[in-house]
Design an enzyme around this catalytic site. Structure first.
Site, short mmCIF file in Angstrom:
data_model
loop_
_atom_site.label_atom_id
_atom_site.label_comp_id
_atom_site.label_asym_id
_atom_site.label_seq_id
_atom_site.Cartn_x
_atom_site.Cartn_y
_atom_site.Cartn_z
N GLY A 179 11.95 95.85 -9.45
CA GLY A 179 10.73 96.14 -8.73
C GLY A 179 10.83 97.30 -7.75
O GLY A 179 9.90 98.10 -7.62
N LYS A 218 21.16 85.09 -25.87
CA LYS A 218 21.13 84.96 -24.41
C LYS A 218 22.12 83.88 -24.01
O LYS A 218 22.37 82.93 -24.77
CB LYS A 218 19.73 84.57 -23.93
CG LYS A 218 19.43 84.95 -22.50
CD LYS A 218 19.05 86.42 -22.37
CE LYS A 218 18.53 86.75 -21.00
NZ LYS A 218 18.03 88.14 -20.92
#
Length: 366
Positions: free
Chosen positions: A196, A91
């Site tokens: 979402g 990351k």
């Protein structure tokens, strides 16, 4: 999976402590001309080149940025292992407010740093970075995924991330209620941004009742304008306390499951897209003790990484969608392992992932 945190003096200790860190490599990057300050953390390459996104965020301190990079990289090792990918975990974080300091020069400088690792790290989008940003980074670094279709990439990975979370919800319903259908179930979603809003679509298509909240009014307005049947509440505190809530889906930043939220949560299932949902070790046991089924975040939100990994081999959406659909079976297998071993699902997922990484390392003679 133990979180990485603490004072600046603890960062190096964590890095070299195998139980908490065990990271192979951490690179601190600075380009004064563009203002770039970044951290690239490689947790493991046992399964293959480390793969994970680039987070662009205004961290309060450099130590906080390093700690986040370590945490997120370790999480990617587990995510990629559970997704069945031939990739380790890595990351990167870029320090600063992307709305004010993100420039083409900065992204190109970042790309040069990623390229300097010679393929040990493959980057992609994360919080604060987008497909257009990866197109810029790719001009300096061929180990870049999440690019636009016009530039040979797969585009927005949030589509399959949401699809994977949806499959995790169905598996959770199957395990808890004996039926994968979400029709008539009430699902509360905290965060209706990149992932979402796609999740809302899946749930409505199946006939679920959806309740949302988001700190950004424009995100709420987009959903409410398109789907008047979706209920809106002011904040996450109200969302998690709704009577009759069946499933809670944290889809914003991490740490959503803490001592307070678990204590007042009315849902019987937690399954969402956010990374690092457990605020600290022990929360997974608190959930189990309250009879709340937790679908490990890094398992169910792996659809995006499945997509960007496929991009390296010539992207095929239907092939990726078929792989992401397997999150349903993987989630059920974790619940079964948890029951057999008498441990929370989060611990069961960790054991399965660690076993795969250990076997890969042994095969390489490490």
């Amino acid at each position: 999976m133990t979180d990485v945190s603490g004072a600046p003096a603890d960062v190096l200790h964590t890095l070299f402590h195998s139980d908490q860190g065990g990271h192979e490599q951490v690179v601190l990057c600075q380009d004064r001309a563009s203002g770039l300050k970044a951290v690239i953390a490689l947790h493991s390459t046992a399964l293959g080149p480390a793969l994970g996104g680039t987070r662009f965020y205004p961290y309060a301190t450099e130590a906080e940025a390093v700690a986040d990079a370590l945490n997120l990289a370790r999480g990617m090792s587990y995510k990629n292992a559970m997704a069945g990918l031939d990739h380790g975990g890595g990351k990167a974080v870029i320090i600063g407010d992307p709305d004010t300091i993100k420039t083409e020069a900065l992204l190109l400088a970042y790309g040069r740093f990623v390229a300097s690792l010679g393929g040990r790290y493959v980057t992609a989008c994360d919080v604060g970075t987008y497909v257009a940003d990866m197109d810029v980074v790719a001009r300096e670094c061929r180990w870049t995924t999440g690019r636009s279709p016009e530039n040979g990439g797969a585009g927005d990975s949030s589509v399959l991330t949401a699809f994977g979370v949806y499959q995790g919800m169905r598996a959770s319903a199957q395990h808890l209620w004996g039926d994968p259908s979400l029709r008539g179930r009430t699902v509360g979603i905290a965060g209706v941004g990149k992932v979402g809003h796609h999740l809302v679509e899946h749930l409505l298509d199946e006939g679920a009742q959806v309740v949302i909240t988001d700190v950004r009014q424009e995100a709420v307005d987009r959903i409410a304008g398109k789907h008047p049947s979706v209920d809106v509440v002011a904040d996450t505190e109200r969302l998690i306390g709704i009577d009759g809530l069946d499933i809670y889906a944290p889809c914003a930043l991490g740490g959503a499951l803490n001592d307070h939220s678990v204590g007042v949560l009315t849902a019987k299932i937690v399954c969402g897209a956010a990374n690092n949902q457990l605020a600290h070790p022990g929360v997974e046991k608190d959930l189990a003790d309250r009879g709340i089924l937790y679908a490990p975040d890094y398992v169910v939100n792996a659809g995006g990484v499945i997509q960007v990994a496929d991009e390296l081999h010539g992207f095929d959406f239907e092939r990726c969608r078929a792989k992401a659909a397997k999150i349903f079976d993987t989630t059920l297998a974790i619940f079964a392992r948890a029951k057999d071993d008498g441990i929370p699902p989060a611990a069961a997922a960790d054991r399965i992932a660690e076993q795969r990484m250990h076997e890969a390392a042994q095969a390489r003679g490490w």
